[in-house]
Write a protein that holds these residues in place. Structure first.
Motif, PDB file in Angstrom:
ATOM      1  N   PRO A   1       0.843  -1.206   0.000  1.00  0.00           N
ATOM      2  CA  PRO A   1       0.000   0.000   0.000  1.00  0.00           C
ATOM      3  C   PRO A   1       0.876   1.253   0.000  1.00  0.00           C
ATOM      4  N   PRO A   2       0.565   2.224  -0.852  1.00  0.00           N
ATOM      5  CA  PRO A   2       1.377   3.444  -0.915  1.00  0.00           C
ATOM      6  C   PRO A   2       1.242   4.289   0.346  1.00  0.00           C
ATOM      7  N   SER A   3       0.235   3.988   1.179  1.00  0.00           N
ATOM      8  CA  SER A   3      -0.023   4.848   2.346  1.00  0.00           C
ATOM      9  C   SER A   3       1.136   4.822   3.344  1.00  0.00           C
ATOM     10  N   TYR A   4       1.836   3.678   3.468  1.00  0.00           N
ATOM     11  CA  TYR A   4       2.954   3.618   4.418  1.00  0.00           C
ATOM     12  C   TYR A   4       4.028   4.634   4.058  1.00  0.00           C
ATOM     13  N   ALA A   5       4.356   4.660   2.777  1.00  0.00           N
ATOM     14  CA  ALA A   5       5.402   5.582   2.338  1.00  0.00           C
ATOM     15  C   ALA A   5       4.955   7.016   2.586  1.00  0.00           C
ATOM     16  N   ARG A   6       3.708   7.275   2.274  1.00  0.00           N
ATOM     17  CA  ARG A   6       3.191   8.650   2.495  1.00  0.00           C
ATOM     18  C   ARG A   6       3.251   9.013   3.971  1.00  0.00           C
ATOM     19  N   ALA A   7       2.870   8.050   4.824  1.00  0.00           N
ATOM     20  CA  ALA A   7       2.904   8.311   6.269  1.00  0.00           C
ATOM     21  C   ALA A   7       4.325   8.643   6.714  1.00  0.00           C
ATOM     22  N   ALA A   8       5.275   7.862   6.205  1.00  0.00           N
ATOM     23  CA  ALA A   8       6.668   8.097   6.596  1.00  0.00           C
ATOM     24  C   ALA A   8       7.117   9.497   6.178  1.00  0.00           C
TER      25      ALA A   8
ATOM     26  N   THR B   1      15.329   7.631   3.115  1.00  0.00           N
ATOM     27  CA  THR B   1      14.989   6.880   4.321  1.00  0.00           C
ATOM     28  C   THR B   1      13.692   6.105   4.112  1.00  0.00           C
ATOM     29  N   THR B   2      12.729   6.764   3.497  1.00  0.00           N
ATOM     30  CA  THR B   2      11.459   6.089   3.252  1.00  0.00           C
ATOM     31  C   THR B   2      11.674   4.832   2.423  1.00  0.00           C
ATOM     32  N   PHE B   3      12.500   4.987   1.393  1.00  0.00           N
ATOM     33  CA  PHE B   3      12.759   3.828   0.535  1.00  0.00           C
ATOM     34  C   PHE B   3      13.451   2.719   1.323  1.00  0.00           C
ATOM     35  N   ARG B   4      14.487   3.124   2.077  1.00  0.00           N
ATOM     36  CA  ARG B   4      15.342   2.140   2.729  1.00  0.00           C
ATOM     37  C   ARG B   4      14.631   1.459   3.901  1.00  0.00           C
TER      38      ARG B   4
END
Lengths: 312, 357, 414
Positions: free
Chosen positions: C309-316, C325-328
């Motif tokens: 889900p893309p939401s995790y990355a957005r939250a980060a 950092t978000t990617f890693r």
């Protein structure tokens, strides 16, 4: 993928780079397949673009390599192209023979693999199936075990299939049946994988519903199960066919001079007489794979629609 | 409708699997083509027996495997001289009665007509060929290579070299390039020091070598610019140069020549037809027909009486044959006695050397 | 429990028992559906491979052809120096071998453990019928190598058809004169080195596939459906195209006077005589195999990335993480199942590859499969079988790992 609105300039640059990388990868994937098409029309016996070809000069292009495919191996290729010429071509042309063999072997290997594989997949998809994981591992293993080991084993075994029972009963090497059996084995994992994948979305209660409405097992299978899994079965069959159609190592070990297939002839051609005739065969095969891929994609989408799955 | 068509074709496929064609296994490329044109097609026309040509890098290896696995699909194999003797010793080949060989066209009895050594217990010679090296003339505008030593001189003649992947003819060539006279090559190679010396010579160009296996590869490697010079079978280079007009030049210095033999693997499915084929192919007429397609010398005296002309109708073959005196100034007859015993061992050493980076 | 026993079906049987029976019936029925295929695979796949592997421990080339020498070994314990009786037995066996044309076979068997002994047998057999007693002296006169204890030790080992010699040889060991096991000379060590090379090249190819596949799989997973489906065709087309076609076109592209070199010379990046060698060597094997195996990496990666889900990355990001950092920390860990699935699959397939190295690998781009083929070609069947067994063991371990980590039923084909 859209860039989020909060992206900073560095991220924008990175995003561009990323798109360029992806484009390069797609070129890497596709260019080697498409490049054979123009090269196969080269009038010169080279594997590269000539100056005339680059200038799009029509005299730089020709169909001579496609003609070679027909005439190579003929008794009398030079005579006028009448009925006798075509009979000669049909009976003696090396590549025409190879195409016939590939179709015969591919056809039967596909039939065997699809029937056996589909029935087995039906069993494997039942929740009651015992030792499911182990059996699945065995049935998929022909895809994993190195082909040279498979071919070597089959070479000895098919040379005298009854040796294990202590007597001789003829041989399967240098026969159509031997090559077909070998290719059936190699095609089975693909049928199992595609059909079980289709069945994973299959609602088992449909069977019970049909039974409770009075359908006998045969009707249940042909009227309820089959229509739903058919796309999976067909793509499995196509995979099995392509596997056979593309297979060369088992043919190298098992086939005799009468069962030479297209890949076997290509193997010869690549190792020895590397002429653009090989590129002409390659072009024909690329066109066939595009057709097959389109079929499979259309089937998959139809199957997804039927099962109510959205997206890939 | 379409389905029934495929089905019936498929069923027909099962049925035709047992036809009695003479299957000939040879070396592919220009040589295989010469045998197809000079032997197989005329034989089919004359006898009505259908023939099939199968290609191999070196028929000796698959033949042995077939006989040992009891899975023989080939009726006639084209073998190097030493292999024909070795496989005969190992019981892999049928014995051929020389009485089946026809007399020469001029009436000379067969055994007097064939050159010495051309008929062995299990095999009959079809031609005499040579391993030579050839270079691409467009790559050397100044001085051109002329000696075996030049092949190993990468400072004077820079560029990649094509070499056959195997010990035979390679080790001898290396020794001759290193200055060993042809007459002493096998005496030298019989000692461990001699073998080391040959490998040491090969070491000097190891990094520049492109290895080839099939005889059709050297002309291809030269044409593609993968190498500037390559060892090769002389007929392949001749065909590329004369028939296809490629700018290739043969260097005869250090050539290694030998007989090529037709033999019948033990358990061949069509033994009688195979004998007929060999008798036909090694007749004066059969030998001459093949020699019109590739520059290998016939092994019967009667076949050399009339001048041989290439199938382009004008090229005289004799200057291009390995046995022409002009080409024999520094030449070696491949030592069958040596290779019969040492083939397996030296190839093993060769492969270890090759793998050792 | 007692209550359950009271429940009965309409025909009066206890319900629990009826359920067990029904379930057993269902299991049987499911199994019967699989049975035909299972038998077929057993008969024409497992059995042939098993039979072939048996050859890795069985070779009767010497034992069947040297019965008298074999009998002498049976009478005398290991370590006994050969006496006149031993030489007489050997001379008689050699004469019999010459008559039956089997000296090459017997010599080949000994040659596996002691290189350069095959000709000892073939030459001696040719002279054997003219030998006269005392046989020790006359055999040694033929070739002093017959006095070598290592040869006798090897013959003793070969007098039994069952042997582990071929595994020794496949691991670059040999038998010393005293029967002990030692490493072979450096210039003869080829097998272990080739196994190592096969694994290293496979690892390189796997890493390259991963690096190339990752961005593309990510793109496919995040693009709108219609566009992704279109691009997916580009991934699947190579998958459906004949292996030989792809290898052929790479030859056209990579060779000295091929498309890339011509292009670079034309642009002026390299000189006419500075054409790059990208084929008939390791580079060729790596490039072409990477291309061929790439879809096997993209597809599993894609199927995992698609459901992240893309939401995790957005939250980060909204919590202040940088995009790196978000990617890693967020995205990459979630793709691990796909990385594992793709990498294992590519690695397994690469380790056993045959066709591509054979066609474009030249001398140094050959893998272990090609060596197995080489030994098959030379009729060294026991060697081919021993190498096959070692390769198969490696592949099966990886396969087992794949099943544990990923699950075979998760294998997808587009």
């Amino acid at each position: 993928m859209a860039l989020p609105p909060y992206a900073d300039p560095l991220e924008r640059i990175w995003h561009r780079t990323y798109q360029v990388i992806c484009a390069l990868v797609f070129i890497f994937l596709i260019a080697p397949i498409l490049i054979v098409i123009p090269l196969s029309f080269n009038v010169e016996p080279y594997f590269s673009f000539t100056e005339k070809m680059v200038r799009l000069d029509p005299t730089g292009y020709s169909l001579r390599w496609y003609d070679t495919l027909l005439t190579f191996g003929m008794q009398a290729p030079e005579v006028p192209r009448d009925g006798a010429w075509f009979a000669d071509m049909w009976a003696n042309s090396t590549w025409v023979q190879a195409a016939k063999n590939s179709l015969i072997i591919g056809f039967w290997a596909t039939i065997f693999a699809t029937v056996l594989g589909t029935v087995a997949a039906l069993g494997l998809s039942r929740p009651e199936m015992p030792y499911r994981r182990a059996i699945m591992a065995i049935l998929i293993s022909p895809m994993i075990v190195p082909i040279i080991i498979i071919a070597t084993g089959m070479f000895f075994f098919y040379s005298n299939p009854c040796a294990i029972l202590g007597f001789e009963c003829g041989r399967l090497t240098s026969t159509y049946l031997g090559v077909i059996l070998a290719h059936t084995i190699l095609g089975i994992p693909f049928v199992i994988i595609t059909v079980t994948a289709t069945l994973s979305g299959f609602d088992q209660s449909l069977i019970r519903a049909a039974q409770s409405l009075g359908a006998n097992p045969r009707e249940v299978f042909f009227k309820v199960v089959m229509p739903l899994i058919l796309p999976g079965v067909i793509s499995g069959a196509l995979f099995a066919f392509v596997t056979s159609f593309d297979e060369v190592v088992a043919v190298l070990f098992i086939a005799g001079p009468e069962q030479q297939t297209i890949p076997r002839q290509m193997w010869n051609g690549i190792r020895e007489q590397i002429s653009p005739a090989i590129l002409a065969v390659a072009t024909i095969l690329v066109v066939i794979s595009i057709a097959l891929l389109t079929t499979v994609e259309l089937l998959r989408r139809r199957s997804d629609r039927l099962r109510g799955v959205t997206g890939r | 409708m379409k389905k029934t068509l495929i089905l019936s074709t498929a069923l027909a496929g099962f049925a035709v699997s047992a036809q009695a064609d003479v299957t000939v296994m040879s070396w592919g490329g220009a040589y295989g083509a010469a045998q197809t044109e000079g032997h197989l097609k005329p034989f089919t026309t004359a006898s009505g027996i259908a023939t099939v040509m199968v290609d191999s890098d070196n028929p000796a290896t698959p033949i042995k495997a077939m006989v040992e696995a009891n899975n023989v699909t080939v009726d006639v194999a084209s073998l190097e001289y030493a292999d024909a003797i070795r496989l005969c010793d190992e019981g892999v080949l049928e014995v051929i009665d020389p009485a089946i060989l026809p007399a020469g066209a001029d009436g000379t009895p067969a055994m007097d007509d064939f050159l010495p050594g051309a008929v062995t217990e299990c095999a009959v010679s079809t031609d005499i060929w040579a391993t030579i090296y050839a270079y691409d003339t467009t790559k050397f505008t100044g001085e051109a290579p002329t000696t075996a030593a030049d092949f190993f001189d990468t400072t004077k003649f820079p560029g990649k070299r094509g070499v056959r992947k195997g010990a035979k003819a390679v080790l001898e060539f290396a020794l001759m390039a290193d200055g060993v006279p042809a007459a002493e090559v096998y005496a030298t190679l019989s000692t461990p020091e001699g073998v080391d010396r040959a490998f040491a010579k090969l070491d000097t160009i190891k990094a520049d070598i492109v290895w080839w296996e099939a005889g059709a590869q050297p002309p291809q490697l030269l044409a593609d610019g993968e190498v500037v010079m390559s060892t090769a079978y002389n007929g392949r280079i001749f065909n590329a140069a004369v028939a296809e007009g490629k700018p290739f030049q043969i260097v005869w210095d250090g050539q290694i020549y030998e007989n090529e033999m037709y033999a019948i693997p033990k358990g061949a499915p069509n033994r009688e037809e195979a004998l007929q084929f060999i008798a036909y192919a090694t007749s004066t007429e059969g030998l001459r027909q093949q020699a019109q397609w590739i520059s290998y010398g016939p092994a019967r005296k009667s076949a050399l009486i009339e001048p041989l002309i290439f199938n382009d109708g004008k090229t005289e073959m004799s200057p291009h044959l390995p046995t022409n005196p002009a080409n024999l100034t520094n030449a070696l007859e491949s030592g069958s006695d040596f290779w019969v015993d040492r083939d397996a061992e030296l190839n093993e050493r060769f492969n270890a050397w090759l793998a050792a980076g | 429990m007692a209550d359950a026993a009271l429940l009965t079906t309409s025909d009066g049987r206890p319900l629990a028992q009826a359920l067990v029976q029904a379930q057993a019936r269902a299991r049987r029925r499911a199994f019967l559906l699989v049975l035909p295929l299972l038998l077929f695979v057993m008969f024409s796949f497992i059995l042939p491979i098993g039979q072939m592997l048996h050859r890795s421990i069985y070779h009767d080339g010497f034992s069947a052809n040297a019965p008298l020498t074999g009998a002498w070994f049976a009478r005398n314990p290991s370590g006994t120096p050969p006496d006149e009786a031993a030489y007489a037995a050997l001379a008689a066996d050699l004469a019999a071998m010459q008559a039956a044309r089997t000296a090459g076979e017997a010599g080949t068997r000994i040659n596996y453990v002691i290189p350069e002994t095959r000709s000892l047998f073939t030459r001696s057999a040719r002279e054997a019928k003219d030998l006269t007693p005392p046989y020790e002296a006359s055999l040694l006169a033929l070739d002093p190598k017959w006095a070598d204890p290592a040869v006798w030790e090897a013959m003793r080992a070969a007098a039994s058809a069952y042997t582990f010699d071929f595994y020794l040889v496949s691991a670059d060991f040999q038998r010393a004169a005293d029967g002990s096991i030692e490493r072979v000379d450096e210039n003869r060590q080829i097998y272990i080195a080739l196994f190592v090379k096969t694994f290293i090249l496979s690892a390189i190819i796997t890493v390259l596939c991963l690096l190339i596949a990752f961005p593309v799989a990510h793109l496919l997973a995040t693009l709108p459906m219609a566009k992704a489906n279109l691009l997916m065709i580009l991934v699947l087309l190579p998958f459906w195209t004949s292996l030989l076609v792809r290898t052929t076109s790479w030859m056209a592209i990579l060779q000295g006077e091929g498309v890339i070199n011509d292009l670079m010379v034309w642009i002026g990046v390299i000189a006419e005589d500075g054409r790059l060698r990208m084929i008939n060597n390791q580079t060729g094997t790596i490039i072409v195999m990477t291309h061929i195996l790439l879809p096997f990496m993209i597809l599993p990666l894609y199927s995992v990335m698609k459901v992240i889900p893309p939401s995790y990355a957005r939250a980060a990001r909204s919590l202040g993480a940088t995009s790196w950092t978000t990617f890693r920390r967020i995205y990459l860990p979630q793709t691990l199942p796909g990385i594992a699935a793709g990498s294992l699959l590519v690695f397994i397939l690469a380790v056993g590859y045959y066709i591509t190295p054979a066609l474009v690998g030249g001398a140094d781009g050959q893998l272990i499969s090609n060596l197995i083929d080489f030994h098959m070609d030379r009729s060294n069947w026991s060697m081919a079988a021993a190498l096959s067994a070692m390769l198969l063991a490696g592949v099966l371990v990886l396969y087992w790992l794949y099943d544990r980590l990923v699950g075979i039923d998760r294998l997808k084909l587009g």
